[in-house]
Scaffold this active site. Structure first.
Site, PDB file in Angstrom:
ATOM      1  N   ARG A  64       0.823  -1.217   0.000  1.00 37.41           N
ATOM      2  CA  ARG A  64       0.000   0.000   0.000  1.00 37.41           C
ATOM      3  C   ARG A  64       0.849   1.255   0.000  1.00 37.41           C
ATOM      4  O   ARG A  64       0.428   2.316  -0.457  1.00 37.41           O
ATOM      5  CB  ARG A  64      -0.981  -0.021   1.175  1.00 37.41           C
ATOM      6  CG  ARG A  64      -2.202  -0.880   0.866  1.00 37.41           C
ATOM      7  CD  ARG A  64      -2.915  -1.327   2.097  1.00 37.41           C
ATOM      8  NE  ARG A  64      -2.243  -2.442   2.714  1.00 37.41           N
ATOM      9  CZ  ARG A  64      -2.432  -2.863   3.945  1.00 37.41           C
ATOM     10  NH1 ARG A  64      -3.272  -2.243   4.713  1.00 37.41           N
ATOM     11  NH2 ARG A  64      -1.767  -3.897   4.405  1.00 37.41           N
ATOM     12  N   GLU A 101       4.887  -9.414  13.973  1.00 34.17           N
ATOM     13  CA  GLU A 101       4.253  -9.735  15.254  1.00 34.17           C
ATOM     14  C   GLU A 101       4.771 -11.085  15.778  1.00 34.17           C
ATOM     15  O   GLU A 101       5.094 -11.234  16.941  1.00 34.17           O
ATOM     16  CB  GLU A 101       2.738  -9.782  15.059  1.00 34.17           C
ATOM     17  CG  GLU A 101       1.996  -9.666  16.354  1.00 34.17           C
ATOM     18  CD  GLU A 101       0.498  -9.587  16.116  1.00 34.17           C
ATOM     19  OE1 GLU A 101       0.079  -9.385  14.966  1.00 34.17           O
ATOM     20  OE2 GLU A 101      -0.232  -9.744  17.105  1.00 34.17           O
TER      21      GLU A 101
HETATM   22  P1  AMP Z   1       4.150  -2.480  11.860  1.00 37.01           P
HETATM   23  O1  AMP Z   1       5.433  -3.043  11.298  1.00 37.01           O
HETATM   24  O2  AMP Z   1       3.680  -3.219  13.078  1.00 37.01           O
HETATM   25  O3  AMP Z   1       4.229  -0.978  12.088  1.00 37.01           O
HETATM   26  O4  AMP Z   1       3.012  -2.757  10.777  1.00 37.01           O
HETATM   27  C1  AMP Z   1       2.868  -1.912   9.702  1.00 37.01           C
HETATM   28  C2  AMP Z   1       2.480  -2.651   8.447  1.00 37.01           C
HETATM   29  O5  AMP Z   1       1.456  -3.607   8.681  1.00 37.01           O
HETATM   30  C3  AMP Z   1       1.938  -1.662   7.439  1.00 37.01           C
HETATM   31  O6  AMP Z   1       2.457  -1.986   6.156  1.00 37.01           O
HETATM   32  C4  AMP Z   1       0.433  -1.822   7.512  1.00 37.01           C
HETATM   33  O7  AMP Z   1      -0.138  -1.750   6.233  1.00 37.01           O
HETATM   34  C5  AMP Z   1       0.196  -3.193   8.161  1.00 37.01           C
HETATM   35  N1  AMP Z   1      -0.753  -3.146   9.312  1.00 37.01           N
HETATM   36  C6  AMP Z   1      -0.444  -3.369  10.611  1.00 37.01           C
HETATM   37  N2  AMP Z   1      -1.523  -3.278  11.405  1.00 37.01           N
HETATM   38  C7  AMP Z   1      -2.565  -2.972  10.593  1.00 37.01           C
HETATM   39  C8  AMP Z   1      -3.978  -2.730  10.807  1.00 37.01           C
HETATM   40  N3  AMP Z   1      -4.532  -2.775  12.040  1.00 37.01           N
HETATM   41  N4  AMP Z   1      -4.735  -2.428   9.733  1.00 37.01           N
HETATM   42  C9  AMP Z   1      -4.199  -2.370   8.496  1.00 37.01           C
HETATM   43  N5  AMP Z   1      -2.898  -2.600   8.227  1.00 37.01           N
HETATM   44  C10 AMP Z   1      -2.075  -2.896   9.248  1.00 37.01           C
END
Ligand code: AMP
Length: 181
Positions: A64, A101
Site C-alpha cells: 500500500r 508480530e
Molecule cells: P508495523 O510493522 O507493526 O508498524 O506494521 C505496519 C504494516 O502492517 C503496514 O504496512 C500496515 O499496512 C500493516 N498493518 C499493521 N496493522 C494494521 C492494521 N490494524 N490495519 C491495516 N494494516 C495494518
C-alpha cells in the site's frame, strides 16, 4: 454564512473486525483511495511539510506504500523507490530483516536506488509497532540515504511505532489516529 464542517478523513477509512485474525481491527484504506476527494486530501496533507523542500526520493513500502508513495513522489517532483518483500527485485539488492508480530521477515531495495546523501521521505499507509518502518529506515541509511521524515495516513499510537521512529531521529507525520490495534 455557515462554515462547512472540516473534512474528516477518518470516515473514508473502513474498519474490518477480526481481519486477518481475531482481535485485529484492520484499517482498510481502499475506501479512502476510491474516494477522489479523500485521496487527494490525504496526499495534499501528507506532502504539506515538504512542499518546496528538495526531496530527492520517496521510498514506499510494499504494497500500500506504493500507491500512497507514488502519489506523494509525483506531488513532490521526487523519484520513487520501492521497498519490496525479498526475492521480487531483479537487480542487485540490499536486504534488511525486520520484526513481525510473530518472528521476522526481510525486505529489499535495489542497491543503486538512492545515491549517498540523497534526501528521502519514507511512506506507508499505516504505522503500528513500527517494525516495518524501522527496517526500512535502517535499509535506507545503510546505503547512505538521508531519511528526512516518514509519513503515514494512519497511526496506531498504542503500539508505539511512531515513537520508535522519532527515537531514531526520524520526524514522523501521520494524519489519523485510531486507538488499539
Ligand atoms: P508495523 O510493522 O507493526 O508498524 O506494521 C505496519 C504494516 O502492517 C503496514 O504496512 C500496515 O499496512 C500493516 N498493518 C499493521 N496493522 C494494521 C492494521 N490494524 N490495519 C491495516 N494494516 C495494518
Amino acid at each position: 454564512m455557515q462554515v462547512p464542517p472540516a473534512f474528516d478523513l477518518s470516515h473514508a477509512v473502513r474498519t474490518i473486525k477480526d481481519y486477518p485474525k481475531p482481535g485485529i481491527l484492520f484499517r482498510d484504506i481502499t475506501t479512502l483511495l476510491g474516494d477522489a476527494r479523500a485521496f487527494r486530501r490525504a496526499i495534499d496533507e501528507l506532502v504539506q511539510p515538504w512542499a518546496g523542500a528538495k526531496i530527492d526520493k520517496v521510498a514506499g513500502i510494499e504494497a500500500r506504500g506504493f500507491i500512497v508513495g507514488g502519489a506523494v513522489a509525483h506531488q513532490l517532483s521526487a523519484g520513487f523507490v520501492p521497498i519490496r518483500k525479498k526475492g521480487k527485485l531483479p537487480h542487485q539488492t540490499v536486504r534488511m530483516a525486520y520484526a513481525l508480530e510473530y518472528g521476522e521477515d526481510e525486505m529489499e531495495m535495489h542497491v543503486d536506488a538512492v545515491a549517498p546523501g540523497e534526501r528521502v521521505v519514507l511512506v506507508d499507509d499505516l504505522i503500528a509497532t513500527g517494525g516495518t518502518a524501522e527496517g526500512a529506515v535502517k535499509l535506507l541509511r545503510n546505503i547512505g540515504a538521508k531519511v528526512e521524515a516518514a509519513c503515514f495516513i494512519i497511526d496506531l499510537p498504542d503500539l508505539g511505532g511512531a515513537e520508535k521512529l522519532r527515537a531514531m531521529d526520524v520526524p514522523v507525520r501521520t494524519l489519523l489516529s485510531f486507538p488499539g490495534h
